[in-house]
Design an enzyme around this catalytic site. Structure first.
Site, PDB file in Angstrom:
ATOM      1  N   LYS A 202      56.865 -22.301  62.257  1.00 20.39           N
ATOM      2  CA  LYS A 202      55.485 -22.325  61.759  1.00 20.39           C
ATOM      3  C   LYS A 202      55.483 -22.896  60.348  1.00 20.39           C
ATOM      4  CE  LYS A 202      51.428 -19.570  60.753  1.00 20.39           C
ATOM      5  NZ  LYS A 202      50.715 -18.304  60.944  1.00 20.39           N
ATOM      6  N   LYS A 256      54.211 -24.907  65.484  1.00 19.14           N
ATOM      7  CA  LYS A 256      52.834 -24.878  64.988  1.00 19.14           C
ATOM      8  C   LYS A 256      52.762 -25.498  63.609  1.00 19.14           C
ATOM      9  CE  LYS A 256      49.392 -21.535  63.673  1.00 19.14           C
ATOM     10  NZ  LYS A 256      49.255 -20.336  62.959  1.00 19.14           N
TER      11      LYS A 256
HETATM   12  N1  LIG Z   1      49.052 -15.679  60.353  1.00 21.62           N
HETATM   13  C1  LIG Z   1      47.856 -15.901  60.879  1.00 21.62           C
HETATM   14  C2  LIG Z   1      47.652 -17.116  61.686  1.00 21.62           C
HETATM   15  N2  LIG Z   1      47.827 -17.117  63.029  1.00 21.62           N
HETATM   16  C3  LIG Z   1      47.426 -18.345  63.501  1.00 21.62           C
HETATM   17  C4  LIG Z   1      47.014 -19.114  62.414  1.00 21.62           C
HETATM   18  C5  LIG Z   1      46.461 -20.506  62.451  1.00 21.62           C
HETATM   19  C6  LIG Z   1      45.804 -20.923  63.734  1.00 21.62           C
HETATM   20  C7  LIG Z   1      44.936 -22.115  63.624  1.00 21.62           C
HETATM   21  O1  LIG Z   1      44.856 -22.778  62.568  1.00 21.62           O
HETATM   22  O2  LIG Z   1      44.289 -22.435  64.633  1.00 21.62           O
HETATM   23  C8  LIG Z   1      47.189 -18.356  61.263  1.00 21.62           C
HETATM   24  C9  LIG Z   1      46.797 -18.836  59.914  1.00 21.62           C
HETATM   25  C10 LIG Z   1      47.761 -18.853  58.823  1.00 21.62           C
HETATM   26  O3  LIG Z   1      48.979 -18.726  58.997  1.00 21.62           O
HETATM   27  O4  LIG Z   1      47.287 -18.986  57.702  1.00 21.62           O
END
Ligand SMILES: NCc1[nH]cc(CCC(=O)O)c1CC(=O)O
Length: 335
Positions: A202, A256
């Site tokens: 991520k 992601k």
């Molecule tokens: N930790 C929370 C989380 N879980 C999924 C997303 C992003 C999903 C998206 O942008 O569609 C996020 C945001 C972040 O890490 O700030």
């Protein structure tokens, strides 16, 4: 294996593209409704169950609205939905205690959906940001996002979700050691069949902006998430993270964001051959929806081509806000 390519004109690669039937026969990857996971925003804040401004077409849903969405998923054949809560901004605290309340909005939705539509798998998000006064995924002590204490909090959060009936826990927090801790909790507490899809690779991405609007974390975030989310310049590190999470007990791994990181998807799939997913995140949705709504891209073709790219990159499935619409298009075109 090297393909044999005699020279032109014995080989004319256009021959196999010369009709729809031949193109169908030669097609390497296919998109199925069964590849889709539908992320859904849920809320119990009065008046918050409206469209998200930066995600045209995406709404926050009440408990009843989430049940209707799950029913829609079942009708369309979408195997899983994924829940993200918008909580009352006034109720967000430094200790994030609401995150593991059995009665928080996510856990109430899990119970309601499991009662109404048990065949739809429910995935959760494990991270503290929707409950945190400062918008971070972890507990903050003196400006530092602390790892080990956060993992303890995440385990409590995951236990409450498993007790409510979640099928897939989705730790998105990027703390070290959380997969092992969650797996240990699940085995010890009688949730042997609860799976973990780790947000392993991520990245600290700008493309999460609209999501933070959707969960109300945009204005709250103090600083950035670069001490825990990955540097977008790296991909060897993604393989180390995936290897680590698999060794700790992840059943599935995720990359992601999605489209800007397809090279990472391919590397992960080739290196490990495990169930691999990508998240077509909120900013990707916003880019595509924005261009579509302006008439700059064709709606249906854009949705399907963007999703096919994940299959070509080796993904077994994709989390996408386009899921219900994509499911209808797939059923119409290939069903
Ligand atoms: N930790 C929370 C989380 N879980 C999924 C997303 C992003 C999903 C998206 O942008 O569609 C996020 C945001 C972040 O890490 O700030």
């Amino acid at each position: 294996m090297q393909p044999i390519i005699p020279s032109f004109p014995v080989t004319r690669l256009r021959r196999m593209r010369s009709s729809a039937a031949l193109r169908d026969l030669a097609q390497e990857n296919r998109l199925s409704v069964k590849d889709l996971i539908w992320p859904i925003f849920v809320t119990d804040v009065p008046g918050a169950d409206v469209e998200v401004a930066s995600m045209p077409g995406v709404v926050r849903r009440t408990v009843e609205g989430a049940v209707r969405a799950a029913e829609e998923a079942a009708t369309l054949g979408i195997p899983a939905i994924c829940l993200f809560p918008f909580t009352d901004p006034a109720g967000r605290t430094e200790d994030c205690a609401e995150a593991w309340s059995p009665d928080n909005i996510t856990n109430r939705v899990i119970r309601a959906v499991k009662a109404a539509v048990p065949e739809v798998a429910i995935m959760t998000d494990i991270a503290l940001d929707p409950y945190n006064a400062n918008g971070h995924d972890g507990l903050v002590r003196d400006g530092v996002i602390v790892n080990d204490e956060t993992v303890e909090a995440l385990v409590k959060m995951g236990r409450a979700q498993a007790e409510a009936g979640a099928d897939i826990l989705g730790p998105s927090d990027m703390m070290d050691g959380r997969i092992a801790a969650l797996r240990d909790m699940l085995e010890t507490d009688g949730f042997q069949n609860t799976t973990i899809m780790s947000y392993s690779a991520k990245y600290a991405s700008v493309f999460y902006g609209p999501f933070r609007d959707a969960v109300g974390a945009s204005g709250k975030l103090v600083g950035d998430k670069k001490t825990y989310q990955m540097n977008p310049a790296n991909s060897d590190e993604a393989l180390r993270l995936v290897a680590r999470d698999l060794s700790e007990g992840a059943d599935m791994v995720m990359v992601k964001p999605g489209l800007p990181y397809l090279d990472v998807c391919r590397r992960v799939k080739d290196a490990f051959g495990v169930p691999t997913y990508a998240y077509q995140v909120s900013g990707e949705y916003a880019m595509l929806a924005g261009a579509i709504n302006n008439g700059w891209l064709k709606r249906e073709e854009t949705i399907l081509e963007s999703l096919m790219a994940f299959r070509r990159a080796g993904c077994d499935g994709v989390l996408t806000y386009f899921a219900p619409e994509a499911a209808r298009l797939i059923a119409r075109d290939f069903g």
